[in-house]
Scaffold this motif. Structure first.
Motif, mmCIF file in Angstrom:
data_model
loop_
_atom_site.group_PDB
_atom_site.id
_atom_site.type_symbol
_atom_site.label_atom_id
_atom_site.label_comp_id
_atom_site.label_asym_id
_atom_site.label_seq_id
_atom_site.Cartn_x
_atom_site.Cartn_y
_atom_site.Cartn_z
ATOM 1 N N LEU A 77 -2.644 87.373 34.624
ATOM 2 C CA LEU A 77 -2.074 86.840 35.855
ATOM 3 C C LEU A 77 -2.707 85.509 36.233
ATOM 4 O O LEU A 77 -2.028 84.587 36.706
ATOM 5 C CB LEU A 77 -2.250 87.845 36.996
ATOM 6 C CG LEU A 77 -1.250 88.993 37.058
ATOM 7 C CD1 LEU A 77 -1.660 89.991 38.132
ATOM 8 C CD2 LEU A 77 0.150 88.479 37.335
ATOM 9 N N GLU A 78 -3.997 85.393 36.038
ATOM 10 C CA GLU A 78 -4.697 84.164 36.433
ATOM 11 C C GLU A 78 -4.260 82.976 35.601
ATOM 12 O O GLU A 78 -4.042 81.883 36.136
ATOM 13 C CB GLU A 78 -6.209 84.370 36.283
ATOM 14 C CG GLU A 78 -7.039 83.139 36.593
ATOM 15 C CD GLU A 78 -6.936 82.693 38.042
ATOM 16 O OE1 GLU A 78 -7.098 81.487 38.308
ATOM 17 O OE2 GLU A 78 -6.672 83.545 38.910
ATOM 18 N N TRP A 79 -4.062 83.161 34.288
ATOM 19 C CA TRP A 79 -3.820 82.020 33.410
ATOM 20 C C TRP A 79 -2.376 81.862 32.974
ATOM 21 O O TRP A 79 -1.938 80.756 32.649
ATOM 22 C CB TRP A 79 -4.722 82.124 32.187
ATOM 23 C CG TRP A 79 -6.171 82.031 32.548
ATOM 24 C CD1 TRP A 79 -7.075 83.042 32.546
ATOM 25 C CD2 TRP A 79 -6.867 80.868 32.993
ATOM 26 N NE1 TRP A 79 -8.291 82.585 32.968
ATOM 27 C CE2 TRP A 79 -8.204 81.249 33.239
ATOM 28 C CE3 TRP A 79 -6.505 79.529 33.201
ATOM 29 C CZ2 TRP A 79 -9.163 80.353 33.692
ATOM 30 C CZ3 TRP A 79 -7.463 78.634 33.644
ATOM 31 C CH2 TRP A 79 -8.773 79.042 33.884
ATOM 32 N N PHE A 80 -1.597 82.938 32.925
ATOM 33 C CA PHE A 80 -0.244 82.829 32.381
ATOM 34 C C PHE A 80 0.861 83.101 33.404
ATOM 35 O O PHE A 80 2.033 82.868 33.108
ATOM 36 C CB PHE A 80 -0.081 83.773 31.184
ATOM 37 C CG PHE A 80 -0.986 83.415 30.043
ATOM 38 C CD1 PHE A 80 -0.701 82.338 29.215
ATOM 39 C CD2 PHE A 80 -2.143 84.137 29.800
ATOM 40 C CE1 PHE A 80 -1.537 81.985 28.175
ATOM 41 C CE2 PHE A 80 -2.994 83.791 28.757
ATOM 42 C CZ PHE A 80 -2.693 82.720 27.945
ATOM 43 N N TYR A 81 0.498 83.583 34.571
ATOM 44 C CA TYR A 81 1.479 83.724 35.647
ATOM 45 C C TYR A 81 2.157 82.385 35.956
ATOM 46 O O TYR A 81 3.390 82.304 35.974
ATOM 47 C CB TYR A 81 0.769 84.310 36.877
ATOM 48 C CG TYR A 81 1.477 84.182 38.201
ATOM 49 C CD1 TYR A 81 2.235 85.245 38.699
ATOM 50 C CD2 TYR A 81 1.365 83.034 38.984
ATOM 51 C CE1 TYR A 81 2.867 85.146 39.934
ATOM 52 C CE2 TYR A 81 1.994 82.923 40.205
ATOM 53 C CZ TYR A 81 2.750 83.980 40.681
ATOM 54 O OH TYR A 81 3.361 83.872 41.895
ATOM 55 N N GLY A 85 3.912 73.630 26.005
ATOM 56 C CA GLY A 85 2.626 72.991 25.740
ATOM 57 C C GLY A 85 2.044 72.311 26.963
ATOM 58 O O GLY A 85 0.854 72.442 27.267
ATOM 59 N N ALA A 86 2.890 71.577 27.682
ATOM 60 C CA ALA A 86 2.417 70.872 28.875
ATOM 61 C C ALA A 86 1.980 71.850 29.957
ATOM 62 O O ALA A 86 0.962 71.657 30.632
ATOM 63 C CB ALA A 86 3.508 69.950 29.397
ATOM 64 N N SER A 87 2.745 72.931 30.134
ATOM 65 C CA SER A 87 2.391 73.916 31.153
ATOM 66 C C SER A 87 1.088 74.632 30.814
ATOM 67 O O SER A 87 0.236 74.845 31.685
ATOM 68 C CB SER A 87 3.527 74.939 31.300
ATOM 69 O OG SER A 87 3.238 75.867 32.320
ATOM 70 N N LEU A 88 0.924 74.999 29.551
ATOM 71 C CA LEU A 88 -0.330 75.641 29.135
ATOM 72 C C LEU A 88 -1.525 74.722 29.367
ATOM 73 O O LEU A 88 -2.556 75.145 29.898
ATOM 74 C CB LEU A 88 -0.249 76.032 27.663
ATOM 75 C CG LEU A 88 0.529 77.300 27.326
ATOM 76 C CD1 LEU A 88 0.759 77.403 25.820
ATOM 77 C CD2 LEU A 88 -0.237 78.540 27.825
ATOM 78 N N LEU A 89 -1.387 73.467 28.999
ATOM 79 C CA LEU A 89 -2.495 72.530 29.131
ATOM 80 C C LEU A 89 -2.871 72.311 30.591
ATOM 81 O O LEU A 89 -4.049 72.351 30.955
ATOM 82 C CB LEU A 89 -2.140 71.203 28.470
ATOM 83 C CG LEU A 89 -3.235 70.118 28.480
ATOM 84 C CD1 LEU A 89 -4.503 70.627 27.819
ATOM 85 C CD2 LEU A 89 -2.731 68.851 27.791
ATOM 86 N N ARG A 90 -1.871 72.075 31.458
ATOM 87 C CA ARG A 90 -2.168 71.790 32.861
ATOM 88 C C ARG A 90 -2.801 72.991 33.566
ATOM 89 O O ARG A 90 -3.610 72.833 34.471
ATOM 90 C CB ARG A 90 -0.915 71.331 33.608
ATOM 91 C CG ARG A 90 0.076 72.402 33.950
ATOM 92 C CD ARG A 90 1.305 71.842 34.662
ATOM 93 N NE ARG A 90 0.952 71.197 35.913
ATOM 94 C CZ ARG A 90 0.869 71.838 37.085
ATOM 95 N NH1 ARG A 90 1.069 73.142 37.126
ATOM 96 N NH2 ARG A 90 0.568 71.181 38.176
ATOM 97 N N ASN A 91 -2.427 74.206 33.130
ATOM 98 C CA ASN A 91 -2.985 75.394 33.773
ATOM 99 C C ASN A 91 -4.332 75.803 33.187
ATOM 100 O O ASN A 91 -5.205 76.288 33.913
ATOM 101 C CB ASN A 91 -1.985 76.555 33.681
ATOM 102 C CG ASN A 91 -0.844 76.411 34.671
ATOM 103 O OD1 ASN A 91 -1.035 76.570 35.869
ATOM 104 N ND2 ASN A 91 0.340 76.081 34.175
#
Length: 226
Positions: free
Chosen positions: A66-70, A103-109
């Motif tokens: 939840l913290e990283w992939f929500y 990729g962009a969403s994973l990196l920014r989060n």
């Protein structure tokens, strides 16, 4: 510095514009998302209370996800909007105003840990406050931007004018100007629109109300009016 408009020119020569979201609505949206995540974890904690160590392990795993992939799931699969961002009319996009990628969403989060430093997201808030487009460190690294989601304009907002084909040789920037005038007819006073129409009197041969009606008719045609 008070203008929060963010502009991008496409390869086709079309200007795209959006309003960058500042720190306050973004913080409020984040608080809403934290509230939802807390409710989910509290419900899981109650449901797994009798599972002993196995339940504790499942709860920790769900907490990590939840913290990283929500936010990643909602940003990519729900039009750039987590529930918190949707509540405040915000969305995440690439800095060229295209939909955000995985990729962009994973990196920014994943880089939120850097924005958290030295404590309580102080680094991210300072970065947003000092930046022209309110980008935190994760946004700068991923090439993303948080903007206000604009509502689609209704076709009923077009002026009441019979569509008229434009003269031949009308350049792209002239077509864009006429379309803008037609779309904004409800936002501008009649006197101001007549003033703008009079600027084109040497070209249209019409002045005041006649010139305005002619420009509205051409603009309606360019917007696909029947």
């Amino acid at each position: 510095m008070l203008d929060t408009t963010y502009s991008v020119e496409t390869p086709e020569g079309i200007d795209l514009r959006a309003q960058a979201a500042g720190p306050v609505p973004r913080i409020l949206a984040y608080a809403v998302d934290v509230f939802y995540r807390t409710l989910i974890l509290a419900g899981l904690g109650i449901a797994l209370a009798f599972a002993d160590r196995a339940g504790w392990g499942i709860w920790l795993l769900c907490s990590f996800l939840l913290e990283w992939f929500y936010p990643v799931y909602f940003e990519v699969m729900r039009g750039g909007q987590t529930p918190g961002k949707k509540a405040f009319g915000l969305m995440v996009v690439n800095d060229n105003l295209t939909p955000i990628s995985w990729g962009a969403s994973l990196l920014r989060n994943l880089l939120r840990f850097a924005d958290f430093l030295p404590f309580a997201y102080a680094g991210g808030v300072i970065c947003m406050t000092l930046g022209r487009n309110f980008q935190r460190l994760g946004d700068l690294a991923a090439g993303t931007l948080v903007v206000y989601r604009q509502q689609e304009k209704s076709r009923t907002s077009l002026p009441d004018a019979a569509p008229l084909a434009p003269p031949r040789g009308l350049q792209l920037q002239d077509q864009q100007a006429l379309i803008s005038l037609a779309e904004r007819h409800a936002d501008l006073s009649e006197a101001r629109q007549c003033e703008l129409a009079n600027l084109l009197q040497p070209i249209t041969g019409k002045a005041d109300r006649d010139g305005l009606n002619y420009l509205r008719a051409v603009g309606s045609w360019l917007l696909g009016g029947k």
